[in-house]
Every structure is written in C-alpha cells, then in structure tokens.
Design an enzyme around this catalytic site. Structure first.
Site, short mmCIF file in Angstrom:
data_model
loop_
_atom_site.label_atom_id
_atom_site.label_comp_id
_atom_site.label_asym_id
_atom_site.label_seq_id
_atom_site.Cartn_x
_atom_site.Cartn_y
_atom_site.Cartn_z
CG ASP A 69 -2.14 0.95 0.91
OD1 ASP A 69 -2.59 1.01 -0.26
OD2 ASP A 69 -2.62 1.62 1.83
N GLY A 153 -0.13 6.69 -11.95
CA GLY A 153 -0.50 7.35 -10.71
C GLY A 153 -0.10 8.82 -10.69
NE ARG A 182 4.35 -0.06 -5.67
CZ ARG A 182 4.02 1.08 -6.28
NH1 ARG A 182 4.71 1.52 -7.28
NH2 ARG A 182 2.98 1.78 -5.87
#
Length: 197
Positions: A69, A153, A182
């Site tokens: 997340d 995104g 990430r």
C-alpha cells in the site's frame, strides 16, 4: 525460482515489481488464480491496508504472497491524500481526476504553501503463514502541472529530490525503480527472502 502472488490488479505495479525483483522471482496475480473481485482496503494506515490485502489473498489461495500500500503525503495538505491516495477524487482509481484534485487543493493553500511531499510504501509479505513488513520512502515535491508520459498514478506531478526538477514521469523506469519508495521496500523484501534460502 521464488513464486509469489502479488495482490494487485495494477499492470504498472506488476511490471515495476518484476523489474525490481529480477529473474529469480515469478509473480502471479490474484486474477491468475481466479480472484477477480476488488480486494478490500479499509485500514487507517498503509501498514494495515497492506496486511489486509496480503491476508485476503493468502486466506483464499494458501500461497506465499505479498501486497503493497502506497500513499502520497503532501505537507501543506497535512499529509493528505495519504492512505486515500488511490481513491482521492473518487472510488474508481481515476489518477487523472486525483491529480486534478491534488493540484486544486494545493492551489487553495496559496502561493506560499509548502509543496514538499513524500511517497511511502509498506509491503507485507506472507510466507508459510508468517507475516513480514518492509517500508520504503521517497522525498520530493509536487510540480505545479503535469509533465512526462511514463509511469502511472501521481508520477506526472511528483518531482523527486534527487532528479533535478524532473517528474517521475520524465525519468526512465530504471531510474525510477532505483529511487522509488516501492523499489526500496521490494528490494528489502527480496534481500530478506534471499537470506532465507
């Protein structure tokens, strides 16, 4: 070869994770295993959502898996959109609408508002029922307008501190993966997994 289920339906994330983890890993998606419904994310924190998504897949498949997340935190918006980053403007993961809302909310704060921001990512790995979490972070700022065509995104408006004014959508996938939140969390996970072999 380490086979893992990555609890995502986002092709951009899947490609990024495959690049970062490298040839020693084979990634499956929930859809590959017949899970096509939206995986719930109702936690109040990135760690809670990441755990919830990984557990959802593990409980249904019994397979080793991981979920991430990610949240964008903007200083002048008191850390928003944060845990709501993917659904900031609507429930539909519409990143164009999310970016429009983000830039509008920052504009409302006036010209002196801090555009400092960071991406944070929490990856939850479940191996044989055992839970492990890894966190990554990337600092930067929000550009006044979209720029670049790569990534996904918020990449067109996020300017990482290390790339001299370029947005993430203007740098190569390799450069992005080298510095991304990430990437940092997935590399930590990969190192941990390789240490277990």
């Amino acid at each position: 070869m380490i086979q893992l289920v990555f609890a995502t339906g986002n092709k951009g994330k899947l490609a990024e994770a495959s690049d970062i983890l490298g040839p020693g890993f084979q990634l499956l998606t929930p859809a590959d295993l017949g899970i096509t419904e939206e995986i719930p994310e109702t936690g109040d924190t990135l760690a809670q959502n990441s755990l919830q998504k990984a557990m959802y897949v593990y409980e249904r498949t019994g397979r080793d898996c991981f979920a991430d997340d990610t949240g964008l935190e903007v200083d002048c918006l008191d850390g928003a959109p944060g845990v709501h980053s993917a659904r900031y403007a609507s429930d539909g993961h519409d990143f164009d609408a999310n970016i429009v809302k983000l830039l509008s909310e920052i504009e409302k704060k006036g010209p002196g508002a801090s555009r400092k921001a960071r991406f944070r990512c929490v990856v939850t790995l479940i191996i044989s029922g055992s839970v492990h979490q890894f966190e990554g972070r990337m600092d930067g700022s929000i550009a006044p307008a979209k720029s670049g065509t790569r990534g996904f995104g918020y990449d067109p408006v996020f300017v990482p501190d290390v790339y001299g004014g370029k947005t993430l959508a203007e740098v190569s996938e390799e450069d992005k993966n080298n510095i991304s939140h990430r990437g940092e969390s997935l590399r930590s996970m990969a190192a941990w997994l390789k240490g277990q072999q």
